[in-house]
Design a protein around this motif. Structure first.
Motif, PDB file in Angstrom:
ATOM      1  N   ARG A 115       0.828  -1.212   0.000  1.00 22.43           N
ATOM      2  CA  ARG A 115       0.000   0.000   0.000  1.00 22.43           C
ATOM      3  C   ARG A 115       0.855   1.252   0.000  1.00 22.43           C
ATOM      4  O   ARG A 115       0.552   2.221  -0.694  1.00 22.43           O
ATOM      5  N   GLU A 137      -0.100  -2.814  -6.125  1.00 21.70           N
ATOM      6  CA  GLU A 137      -1.326  -3.596  -5.912  1.00 21.70           C
ATOM      7  C   GLU A 137      -1.044  -5.087  -5.778  1.00 21.70           C
ATOM      8  O   GLU A 137      -1.682  -5.785  -4.993  1.00 21.70           O
ATOM      9  N   THR A 180       0.273  -5.843  -2.350  1.00 19.32           N
ATOM     10  CA  THR A 180      -0.826  -5.705  -1.404  1.00 19.32           C
ATOM     11  C   THR A 180      -1.699  -6.953  -1.422  1.00 19.32           C
ATOM     12  O   THR A 180      -2.051  -7.504  -0.374  1.00 19.32           O
TER      13      THR A 180
END
Length: 57
Positions: A24, A29, A32
């Motif tokens: 994050r 992404e 994450t």
């Protein structure tokens, strides 16, 4: 053995949380998502161990 599994669950949860937070922070992404998956694995392992404890006692 159960202690090993519980420790492994905690380690997976911690590793996943760190990876998710880092992903994050840097805007990644994929990192994450991988962190969320690892954390979920740890949660599932912990739930399994808790269930075993319930049926043991």
């Amino acid at each position: 053995m159960a202690r090993d599994q519980k420790a492994k669950a905690k380690a997976e949860q911690a590793k996943g949380k760190i990876k998710e937070t880092t992903g994050r922070a840097v805007g990644n992404e994929r990192m994450t998502a991988e962190g969320r998956v690892e954390k979920a694995k740890g949660d599932a392992r912990q739930a399994k161990e808790k269930t075993k404890d319930v049926f043991k006692g």
